[in-house]
Design an enzyme around this catalytic site. Sequence first.
Site, short mmCIF file in Angstrom:
data_model
loop_
_atom_site.label_atom_id
_atom_site.label_comp_id
_atom_site.label_asym_id
_atom_site.label_seq_id
_atom_site.Cartn_x
_atom_site.Cartn_y
_atom_site.Cartn_z
N MET A 142 -3.66 -0.98 -0.67
CA MET A 142 -4.99 -1.23 -0.02
C MET A 142 -5.88 -2.40 -0.51
SD MET A 142 -5.92 2.55 1.54
CE MET A 142 -6.74 3.24 0.02
N ALA A 146 -7.56 -4.84 -3.61
CA ALA A 146 -8.22 -4.86 -4.83
C ALA A 146 -7.25 -4.86 -5.82
CB ALA A 146 -9.23 -3.57 -4.78
N LEU A 147 -6.46 -5.53 -5.74
CA LEU A 147 -5.23 -5.73 -6.55
C LEU A 147 -5.33 -5.78 -8.12
CD1 LEU A 147 -2.95 -7.82 -4.54
CD2 LEU A 147 -2.93 -5.61 -4.39
N HIS A 148 -4.58 -4.94 -8.97
CA HIS A 148 -4.94 -4.85 -10.30
C HIS A 148 -3.49 -4.85 -10.92
CE1 HIS A 148 -3.71 -0.87 -9.92
NE2 HIS A 148 -4.60 -0.26 -9.20
N HIS A 180 -0.61 -2.88 -9.56
CA HIS A 180 0.15 -3.49 -8.24
C HIS A 180 0.90 -4.63 -8.50
CE1 HIS A 180 -3.91 -1.89 -6.34
NE2 HIS A 180 -2.86 -1.24 -5.83
N GLY A 205 3.51 3.43 -6.95
CA GLY A 205 2.93 3.64 -8.33
C GLY A 205 2.91 5.31 -8.51
N MET A 261 -5.04 2.35 -14.30
CA MET A 261 -5.61 1.27 -13.66
C MET A 261 -5.83 1.85 -12.22
SD MET A 261 -3.94 -2.13 -14.96
CE MET A 261 -4.09 -2.46 -16.80
O1 PAF Z 1 -1.34 4.08 -2.44
C1 PAF Z 1 -2.01 3.35 -1.71
O2 PAF Z 1 -2.53 2.34 -1.88
C2 PAF Z 1 -2.04 3.78 -0.16
O3 PAF Z 1 -2.17 5.23 -0.04
C3 PAF Z 1 -0.91 3.08 0.84
C4 PAF Z 1 0.35 3.82 0.28
C5 PAF Z 1 -1.04 1.65 0.63
C6 PAF Z 1 -1.02 3.59 2.12
O4 PAF Z 1 -2.37 3.30 2.61
#
Ligand code: PAF
Length: 276
Positions: free
Chosen positions: A28, A30-32, A35, A145, A182
Amino acid sequence: MKIFTTKKEISDYFNRKPVKVIGFVPTMGALHKGHLGLIELAKQQSTQVVCSIFVNPTQFNDPKDLEKYPRPITEDIRRLEEVNCDILFNPQVTEMYADNEKWHFDMGDLEHLLEGKFRPGHYQGVTQVVNKLFNIVKPDVAFFGQKDYQQFMVISKMVEALEMPVKLVMCPIEREPDGLAMSSRNIHLTPYDREHSLILSKTLNWVKENFDINQIDTLQQQAAQMISNEPGVELEYFEIADGKTLHPATPASESVVALVAARVGKTRLIDNVLID
Ligand code: PAF
Protein backbone atom coordinates in the site's frame (compact mmCIF):
# COMPACT_ATOMS: atom_id res chain seq x y z
CA MET A 1 11.10 1.01 -14.16
CA LYS A 2 7.84 0.79 -16.07
CA ILE A 3 4.83 2.35 -14.38
CA PHE A 4 1.36 1.03 -15.26
CA THR A 5 -1.92 2.32 -13.94
CA THR A 6 -4.39 0.08 -15.78
CA LYS A 7 -5.05 -3.65 -15.94
CA LYS A 8 -4.86 -3.49 -19.74
CA GLU A 9 -1.35 -2.03 -19.71
CA ILE A 10 -0.08 -4.88 -17.53
CA SER A 11 -1.73 -7.64 -19.55
CA ASP A 12 -0.61 -6.09 -22.89
CA TYR A 13 2.94 -5.88 -21.55
CA PHE A 14 3.14 -9.52 -20.46
CA ASN A 15 1.34 -10.71 -23.64
CA ARG A 16 3.99 -8.97 -25.73
CA LYS A 17 6.85 -10.10 -23.55
CA PRO A 18 6.21 -13.44 -21.82
CA VAL A 19 8.31 -13.75 -18.68
CA LYS A 20 9.55 -16.98 -17.09
CA VAL A 21 8.98 -16.12 -13.43
CA ILE A 22 6.90 -13.11 -12.40
CA GLY A 23 7.62 -12.13 -8.80
CA PHE A 24 5.06 -9.90 -7.11
CA VAL A 25 5.21 -7.66 -4.05
CA PRO A 26 1.81 -6.13 -3.27
CA THR A 27 1.98 -3.05 -1.03
CA MET A 28 0.00 0.00 0.00
CA GLY A 29 3.04 2.23 -0.48
CA ALA A 30 4.88 4.40 2.05
CA LEU A 31 7.68 1.96 1.36
CA HIS A 32 10.25 1.22 4.04
CA LYS A 33 13.21 -1.14 4.33
CA GLY A 34 10.85 -4.06 4.99
CA HIS A 35 9.17 -3.60 1.59
CA LEU A 36 12.51 -3.05 -0.14
CA GLY A 37 13.77 -6.30 1.40
CA LEU A 38 10.77 -8.07 -0.16
CA ILE A 39 11.61 -6.57 -3.55
CA GLU A 40 15.25 -7.63 -3.21
CA LEU A 41 14.24 -11.19 -2.34
CA ALA A 42 11.75 -11.18 -5.22
CA LYS A 43 14.55 -10.06 -7.58
CA GLN A 44 16.64 -13.08 -6.56
CA GLN A 45 13.78 -15.51 -7.21
CA SER A 46 12.12 -14.05 -10.34
CA THR A 47 12.80 -12.91 -13.89
CA GLN A 48 10.77 -9.71 -13.52
CA VAL A 49 9.44 -8.10 -10.34
CA VAL A 50 6.15 -6.25 -10.13
CA CYS A 51 5.38 -4.11 -7.09
CA SER A 52 1.88 -2.75 -6.64
CA ILE A 53 1.06 0.38 -4.68
CA PHE A 54 -2.63 0.63 -3.96
CA VAL A 55 -4.20 1.92 -0.76
CA ASN A 56 -7.10 -0.48 -0.74
CA PRO A 57 -10.22 1.19 0.68
CA THR A 58 -12.12 -2.05 1.33
CA GLN A 59 -9.68 -3.24 3.99
CA PHE A 60 -10.02 -0.14 6.19
CA ASN A 61 -12.78 -0.34 8.76
CA ASP A 62 -12.00 3.16 9.99
CA PRO A 63 -12.48 5.93 7.35
CA LYS A 64 -10.12 8.24 9.30
CA ASP A 65 -7.38 5.61 9.11
CA LEU A 66 -7.87 5.38 5.33
CA GLU A 67 -7.77 9.15 4.98
CA LYS A 68 -4.56 9.58 6.94
CA TYR A 69 -2.76 6.57 5.41
CA PRO A 70 0.54 7.98 4.03
CA ARG A 71 0.82 8.24 0.20
CA PRO A 72 4.33 9.52 -0.63
CA ILE A 73 4.24 8.24 -4.23
CA THR A 74 7.21 10.27 -5.59
CA GLU A 75 9.47 9.03 -2.83
CA ASP A 76 8.14 5.46 -3.29
CA ILE A 77 8.98 5.53 -7.01
CA ARG A 78 12.48 6.75 -6.21
CA ARG A 79 12.99 3.90 -3.74
CA LEU A 80 11.68 1.29 -6.18
CA GLU A 81 14.03 2.57 -8.86
CA GLU A 82 16.93 2.36 -6.42
CA VAL A 83 16.32 -1.36 -5.88
CA ASN A 84 15.76 -1.94 -9.62
CA CYS A 85 12.14 -2.98 -9.40
CA ASP A 86 11.01 -3.74 -12.99
CA ILE A 87 7.35 -2.70 -12.90
CA LEU A 88 5.15 -0.60 -10.64
CA PHE A 89 1.39 -1.12 -10.81
CA ASN A 90 -0.27 1.96 -9.31
CA PRO A 91 -3.98 1.97 -10.14
CA GLN A 92 -6.74 4.34 -9.07
CA VAL A 93 -9.66 3.03 -7.00
CA THR A 94 -11.97 3.21 -10.03
CA GLU A 95 -9.63 0.92 -11.98
CA MET A 96 -9.88 -1.71 -9.26
CA TYR A 97 -13.51 -1.51 -8.15
CA ALA A 98 -16.85 -1.34 -9.89
CA ASP A 99 -19.70 0.38 -8.03
CA ASN A 100 -21.38 -1.64 -5.30
CA GLU A 101 -19.10 -4.59 -5.77
CA LYS A 102 -19.74 -7.47 -3.34
CA TRP A 103 -17.16 -9.98 -2.15
CA HIS A 104 -17.26 -12.66 0.48
CA PHE A 105 -14.64 -15.31 1.01
CA ASP A 106 -15.21 -17.94 3.65
CA MET A 107 -12.01 -18.07 5.65
CA GLY A 108 -13.56 -19.83 8.66
CA ASP A 109 -12.71 -18.55 12.11
CA LEU A 110 -9.45 -16.95 10.91
CA GLU A 111 -11.66 -14.02 9.98
CA HIS A 112 -12.85 -13.45 13.54
CA LEU A 113 -9.71 -14.14 15.57
CA LEU A 114 -7.16 -11.55 16.74
CA GLU A 115 -6.97 -8.88 13.99
CA GLY A 116 -10.35 -10.05 12.70
CA LYS A 117 -11.93 -9.32 16.06
CA PHE A 118 -10.53 -5.79 16.27
CA ARG A 119 -10.82 -4.95 12.55
CA PRO A 120 -14.09 -6.55 11.39
CA GLY A 121 -14.18 -6.97 7.62
CA HIS A 122 -10.46 -6.22 7.25
CA TYR A 123 -9.48 -9.60 5.83
CA GLN A 124 -12.46 -9.66 3.47
CA GLY A 125 -11.02 -6.45 1.99
CA VAL A 126 -7.52 -7.93 1.90
CA THR A 127 -8.60 -11.14 0.13
CA GLN A 128 -10.77 -9.12 -2.25
CA VAL A 129 -7.89 -6.91 -3.40
CA VAL A 130 -5.21 -9.60 -3.39
CA ASN A 131 -7.48 -11.83 -5.47
CA LYS A 132 -7.88 -8.98 -7.99
CA LEU A 133 -4.16 -8.18 -7.98
CA PHE A 134 -3.23 -11.85 -8.52
CA ASN A 135 -5.66 -12.01 -11.46
CA ILE A 136 -4.17 -8.87 -12.99
CA VAL A 137 -0.45 -9.50 -12.41
CA LYS A 138 -0.63 -13.33 -12.67
CA PRO A 139 2.47 -13.82 -10.52
CA ASP A 140 4.33 -17.10 -10.17
CA VAL A 141 5.61 -16.12 -6.73
CA ALA A 142 4.24 -13.48 -4.33
CA PHE A 143 6.10 -12.10 -1.33
CA PHE A 144 4.55 -10.92 1.95
CA GLY A 145 6.04 -9.78 5.26
CA GLN A 146 5.70 -11.85 8.42
CA LYS A 147 4.59 -8.74 10.30
CA ASP A 148 1.00 -9.43 9.32
CA TYR A 149 1.24 -13.13 10.08
CA GLN A 150 -2.54 -13.59 10.05
CA GLN A 151 -2.78 -11.90 6.65
CA PHE A 152 -0.32 -14.46 5.25
CA MET A 153 -2.48 -17.29 6.62
CA VAL A 154 -5.64 -15.78 5.19
CA ILE A 155 -4.08 -15.30 1.75
CA SER A 156 -2.65 -18.85 1.84
CA LYS A 157 -6.14 -20.13 2.58
CA MET A 158 -7.60 -18.20 -0.37
CA VAL A 159 -4.88 -19.37 -2.76
CA GLU A 160 -5.49 -22.96 -1.72
CA ALA A 161 -9.29 -22.74 -1.87
CA LEU A 162 -9.34 -21.02 -5.27
CA GLU A 163 -6.48 -23.16 -6.58
CA MET A 164 -4.54 -20.10 -7.66
CA PRO A 165 -1.25 -21.02 -9.38
CA VAL A 166 0.99 -18.83 -7.23
CA LYS A 167 3.62 -19.72 -4.65
CA LEU A 168 3.58 -17.58 -1.51
CA VAL A 169 6.73 -16.61 0.35
CA MET A 170 6.72 -15.12 3.85
CA CYS A 171 9.73 -12.91 4.66
CA PRO A 172 11.01 -12.16 8.19
CA ILE A 173 10.09 -8.89 9.91
CA GLU A 174 12.49 -6.03 9.24
CA ARG A 175 13.23 -4.08 12.44
CA GLU A 176 14.75 -0.74 13.41
CA PRO A 177 18.07 -1.11 15.33
CA ASP A 178 16.18 -0.73 18.65
CA GLY A 179 13.70 -3.50 17.77
CA LEU A 180 10.61 -1.64 16.53
CA ALA A 181 9.05 -3.55 13.62
CA MET A 182 9.12 -1.43 10.46
CA SER A 183 5.71 -0.21 9.39
CA SER A 184 4.31 2.48 7.15
CA ARG A 185 2.36 3.67 10.19
CA ASN A 186 5.49 4.38 12.26
CA ILE A 187 5.71 7.89 10.77
CA HIS A 188 2.61 8.78 12.82
CA LEU A 189 4.42 8.04 16.11
CA THR A 190 5.41 11.09 18.11
CA PRO A 191 8.88 10.92 19.79
CA TYR A 192 7.05 9.98 23.03
CA ASP A 193 5.07 7.22 21.28
CA ARG A 194 8.18 6.00 19.49
CA GLU A 195 9.99 5.52 22.81
CA HIS A 196 7.11 3.65 24.42
CA SER A 197 6.35 1.55 21.32
CA LEU A 198 9.49 -0.48 22.09
CA ILE A 199 7.59 -2.34 24.79
CA LEU A 200 5.96 -4.45 22.06
CA SER A 201 9.14 -6.00 20.65
CA LYS A 202 10.72 -6.18 24.12
CA THR A 203 7.77 -8.15 25.46
CA LEU A 204 7.70 -10.48 22.46
CA ASN A 205 11.41 -11.21 22.96
CA TRP A 206 10.89 -11.73 26.67
CA VAL A 207 8.17 -14.30 25.92
CA LYS A 208 10.41 -16.04 23.39
CA GLU A 209 13.29 -16.21 25.87
CA ASN A 210 11.10 -17.44 28.73
CA PHE A 211 8.89 -19.71 26.68
CA ASP A 212 7.52 -22.79 28.38
CA ILE A 213 4.67 -24.61 26.68
CA ASN A 214 3.20 -25.59 30.06
CA GLN A 215 3.11 -21.98 31.27
CA ILE A 216 1.31 -20.33 28.37
CA ASP A 217 -1.45 -18.72 30.43
CA THR A 218 0.97 -17.25 32.97
CA LEU A 219 3.34 -15.99 30.26
CA GLN A 220 0.47 -14.43 28.35
CA GLN A 221 -0.87 -12.67 31.44
CA GLN A 222 2.57 -11.36 32.38
CA ALA A 223 3.20 -10.15 28.84
CA ALA A 224 -0.17 -8.39 28.73
CA GLN A 225 0.60 -6.75 32.08
CA MET A 226 4.02 -5.55 30.92
CA ILE A 227 2.45 -3.84 27.92
CA SER A 228 -0.51 -2.42 29.83
CA ASN A 229 1.89 -0.90 32.38
CA GLU A 230 3.66 1.08 29.65
CA PRO A 231 2.56 4.75 29.54
CA GLY A 232 0.70 5.76 26.38
CA VAL A 233 0.19 2.17 25.23
CA GLU A 234 -3.25 0.56 25.07
CA LEU A 235 -3.13 -3.19 24.54
CA GLU A 236 -5.68 -4.79 22.20
CA TYR A 237 -4.43 -8.38 22.38
CA PHE A 238 -1.40 -10.44 23.26
CA GLU A 239 -1.80 -14.05 22.23
CA ILE A 240 0.54 -17.02 22.29
CA ALA A 241 -1.00 -18.98 19.46
CA ASP A 242 -0.66 -22.16 17.47
CA GLY A 243 1.26 -21.18 14.32
CA LYS A 244 -1.18 -23.04 12.07
CA THR A 245 -4.61 -22.26 13.55
CA LEU A 246 -4.00 -19.07 15.55
CA HIS A 247 -6.01 -20.64 18.37
CA PRO A 248 -4.27 -20.61 21.76
CA ALA A 249 -1.11 -22.75 21.62
CA THR A 250 -1.15 -26.14 23.33
CA PRO A 251 1.58 -28.73 23.99
CA ALA A 252 0.42 -30.38 20.74
CA SER A 253 1.18 -27.25 18.66
CA GLU A 254 3.86 -27.93 16.06
CA SER A 255 4.72 -24.24 15.81
CA VAL A 256 3.99 -21.33 18.12
CA VAL A 257 3.76 -17.62 17.43
CA ALA A 258 3.28 -14.76 19.90
CA LEU A 259 1.26 -11.90 18.42
CA VAL A 260 0.46 -8.46 19.73
CA ALA A 261 -1.62 -5.45 18.70
CA ALA A 262 -1.70 -2.19 20.62
CA ARG A 263 -2.49 1.45 20.19
CA VAL A 264 0.52 3.62 20.88
CA GLY A 265 -0.80 7.14 21.13
CA LYS A 266 -3.09 7.40 18.11
CA THR A 267 -1.26 4.76 16.09
CA ARG A 268 -2.22 1.10 15.94
CA LEU A 269 0.78 -1.24 15.75
CA ILE A 270 1.06 -5.01 15.32
CA ASP A 271 4.06 -7.26 15.79
CA ASN A 272 4.84 -10.93 16.35
CA VAL A 273 7.62 -13.41 16.95
CA LEU A 274 7.95 -17.05 15.93
CA ILE A 275 8.75 -19.04 19.03
CA ASP A 276 9.85 -22.28 17.44
O1 PAF B 1 -0.01 -5.83 3.61
C1 PAF B 1 -0.42 -4.91 2.86
O2 PAF B 1 0.25 -3.93 2.60
C2 PAF B 1 -1.82 -5.01 2.29
O3 PAF B 1 -2.68 -5.62 3.19
C3 PAF B 1 -1.88 -5.72 0.92
C4 PAF B 1 -1.43 -7.16 1.02
C5 PAF B 1 -1.00 -4.97 -0.08
C6 PAF B 1 -3.30 -5.69 0.39
O4 PAF B 1 -3.79 -4.39 0.24
